[in-house]
Enzyme design. Structure first.
Site, short mmCIF file in Angstrom:
data_model
loop_
_atom_site.label_atom_id
_atom_site.label_comp_id
_atom_site.label_asym_id
_atom_site.label_seq_id
_atom_site.Cartn_x
_atom_site.Cartn_y
_atom_site.Cartn_z
N LYS A 154 138.23 19.63 45.27
CA LYS A 154 137.41 18.58 45.91
C LYS A 154 137.01 17.52 44.88
O LYS A 154 136.64 16.42 45.24
CB LYS A 154 136.18 19.18 46.57
CG LYS A 154 136.48 19.99 47.83
CD LYS A 154 135.22 20.43 48.55
CE LYS A 154 135.53 21.17 49.83
NZ LYS A 154 135.89 22.60 49.61
N PHE A 177 128.75 24.62 57.63
CA PHE A 177 127.43 24.53 58.27
C PHE A 177 127.36 25.59 59.37
O PHE A 177 128.35 25.88 60.03
CB PHE A 177 127.22 23.14 58.89
CG PHE A 177 126.80 22.08 57.90
CD1 PHE A 177 126.72 22.33 56.55
CD2 PHE A 177 126.45 20.81 58.36
CE1 PHE A 177 126.31 21.34 55.64
CE2 PHE A 177 126.05 19.81 57.47
CZ PHE A 177 125.97 20.08 56.11
N CYS A 205 133.18 23.16 58.06
CA CYS A 205 133.99 23.04 56.85
C CYS A 205 134.78 24.30 56.53
O CYS A 205 135.50 24.35 55.55
CB CYS A 205 133.09 22.64 55.69
SG CYS A 205 132.20 21.14 56.08
N GLU A 236 128.09 29.89 45.03
CA GLU A 236 129.45 30.45 45.14
C GLU A 236 129.87 31.07 43.81
O GLU A 236 130.44 32.17 43.77
CB GLU A 236 130.44 29.35 45.55
CG GLU A 236 131.88 29.84 45.67
CD GLU A 236 132.86 28.70 45.99
OE1 GLU A 236 132.49 27.52 45.81
OE2 GLU A 236 133.99 29.00 46.42
N HIS A 294 135.55 16.05 49.99
CA HIS A 294 135.42 17.16 50.93
C HIS A 294 136.01 16.76 52.28
O HIS A 294 135.46 15.93 52.99
CB HIS A 294 133.94 17.53 51.07
CG HIS A 294 133.69 18.79 51.85
ND1 HIS A 294 134.71 19.49 52.45
CD2 HIS A 294 132.54 19.46 52.12
CE1 HIS A 294 134.18 20.55 53.07
NE2 HIS A 294 132.87 20.56 52.87
N HIS A 345 135.22 26.70 47.15
CA HIS A 345 134.70 25.74 48.14
C HIS A 345 134.12 24.55 47.37
O HIS A 345 134.38 23.41 47.72
CB HIS A 345 133.66 26.41 49.02
CG HIS A 345 133.14 25.53 50.10
ND1 HIS A 345 133.98 24.96 51.04
CD2 HIS A 345 131.89 25.09 50.40
CE1 HIS A 345 133.26 24.21 51.88
NE2 HIS A 345 132.00 24.27 51.51
#
Lengths: 426, 78
Positions: free
Chosen positions: A349, A413, A177, A328, A354, A318
């Site tokens: 998002k 990830f 991502c 975050e 996402h 994010h």
């Protein structure tokens, strides 16, 4: 590494293209985003009865004129079957970006100085699934000769290069991502280093499939509590968020060396002034609680930009609508310190879901537009945050703000983090 | 035109995305119809599927025109 001891060259953005759950076309998508519209809907293209998550952000069908996708407008039908949907979406976004930039060189030298770096988190998942079914049913000999080139991630860059004759660096990023930000940042560095004068860069993803959805469901990553209220499902920082909403799409930018862009009188949207990266070295899917990977990535980006946190007015988070939203947030609060109260940070998002490997590129474009129009796009569905913060998270409604510098985050990830910083056009 | 010829031409039109008028019996897949080597592999697979025949690689290599395809398929159907 720099030829003749030269300094790094300045890089600007001269073209942009988007295919997203809010439709096709940068201006169309941006208008809808600012209006607080949602691109999340029930999945109808395949059977979801065995899946706990039944909604996603899907690129709507339609025509280019109305902001929808009719592939035949973009790719000849005989070529469509040679490429997975992620490549098709990459081409759609790349064509818009290249046309927008007006950079369509005919001479060999210019073409050799123009490269492509479009990545994907997962690549041709549906293509691989279909081919596996064929092999599993004892029909391996019926496998299409286009199976492998349809699934390979770097074939998005390959197809775009062939379409325009761009013979410069041809590269692809694969960092889950974080792909989109890494692609923009790495491509900008290639220009800064002199490997290319122009780069067509971004990310594409098309994992809204039974296998893709099942995989992320198995990892307990997807939202499952809002199947009956799709527009409310992606709710970053909300107390009752319960996972991310999968989305598909592509974002592509034309990045260009500043003098090159000036010389040809190109329209300049913004300058790429900073880029930072880090690794968590912690866990395959989860960030460390203290968010030090995110913190170091943003700090590195600001350092390379030569700006202090006070000089940044907008962060595109994010913010996936998972527990990691607050990790975050904590990292941003620490880095901004007393300046946090002057900062706007939103998660787009909330509107499109996402987009995995495309997320960073699409959100990078949103950050650039936030600078161009001096407006922070909203975080939808943010009514009851899980915790308070001095940062303005632009709840539900877009805000006019004096945005000159914006930072966009993407984390993936494997514990990979990337941040990119844009400034108003020089 | 035989039934086989008609079916072969239809498959070629579909797979290569070319105008039907261009698909003459003498047309070469690569030289006249814009196919590349992977296209021809796929085309042969489509013939196998449509006609229920098996076309071994060495035979497939010799099928370069529409006429070649029709002749091979008709010979197999005996």
């Amino acid at each position: 590494m720099f030829p003749n001891g030269a300094a790094p060259r300045r890089v600007v953005v001269t073209g942009m293209g988007i295919a997203s759950p809010l439709g096709l076309g940068v201006e169309h998508v941006w208008r809808r985003l600012l209006a607080g519209e949602s691109g999340i809907s029930a999945i109808q293209s395949f059977d979801v009865k065995d899946l706990p998550a039944k909604i996603a952000g899907q690129v709507p069908a339609g025509t280019r004129e109305t902001g929808g996708l009719d592939l035949n407008e973009w790719i000849p039908p005989k070529d469509q079957k040679k490429m997975d949907r992620f490549i098709q979406l990459a081409i759609v976004a790349a064509v818009e970006a290249v046309e927008d930039s007006g950079w369509l060189p005919e001479d060999e030298e210019s073409r050799a100085a123009t490269g492509v770096m479009i990545g994907s988190g997962i690549g041709g998942l549906t293509t691989i699934y279909d081919a596996s079914q064929l092999v599993a049913s004892g029909r391996a000999k019926r496998l299409s000769p286009f199976f492998i080139p349809s699934a390979l991630i770097n074939l998005a860059s390959g197809h775009v290069s062939m379409r325009y004759g761009f013979k410069g660096p041809n590269h692809a990023v694969v960092t889950a991502c974080a792909t989109g930000v890494h692609a923009l940042g790495d491509a900008a560095r290639l220009i800064a280093f002199g490997d290319a004068d122009v780069m067509v860069a971004g990310g594409a993803e098309a994992a809204v499939s039974e296998l893709g959805m099942a995989g992320f469901c198995a990892a307990r990553a997807l939202c499952t509590a809002f199947n009956d209220r799709p527009a409310e499902a992606s709710r970053p920082w909300s107390e009752d968020r319960d996972g991310f909403v999968m989305g598909e799409g592509a974002g592509v930018c034309v990045l260009e060396e500043y003098e090159h862009a000036k010389k040809r009188g190109a329209k300049i949207y913004a300058e790429v002034i900073g880029y930072g990266m880090s690794g968590d070295a912690h866990h395959i899917t989860a960030p460390p609680d203290d968010g030090n990977g995110a913190y170091r990535s943003m700090r590195a980006a600001l350092r390379s930009a030569g700006v202090t946190p006070e000089q940044v007015q907008y962060v595109n988070a994010h913010g996936t609508s998972t527990y990691a939203d607050d990790v975050e947030l904590g990292a941003v609060e620490r880095l901004w310190g007393d300046a946090a109260s002057g900062l706007a940070m939103s998660s787009t998002k909330s509107a499109i879901g996402h987009l995995l490997g495309a997320a960073g590129a699409v959100e990078g474009i949103f950050s650039i537009l936030a600078i161009r129009d001096r407006v922070a796009p909203p975080t939808l569905n943010l009514e009851k945050p899980s915790r308070e913060t001095p940062i303005d998270r632009v709840a539900k409604v877009a805000q006019e703000r004096p945005i000159k510098v914006a930072l966009s985050n993407s984390f993936g990830f494997g514990g990979t983090n990337a941040s990119i910083v844009f400034r108003a056009a020089p | 035109m035989s039934e086989t010829a008609e079916k072969v031409k239809k498959i070629v039109v579909e797979h290569l995305g070319v105008d039907e008028a261009k698909v003459t019996e003498d047309a070469s897949f690569i030289d006249d119809l814009g196919a590349d080597s992977l296209d021809t592999v796929e085309l042969v697979m489509a013939f196998e599927e449509a006609f229920g025949v098996e076309i071994p690689d060495d035979a497939a290599e010799k099928i370069t025109t529409v006429k070649d395809a029709i002749a091979y398929i008709e010979s197999q159907k005996g």
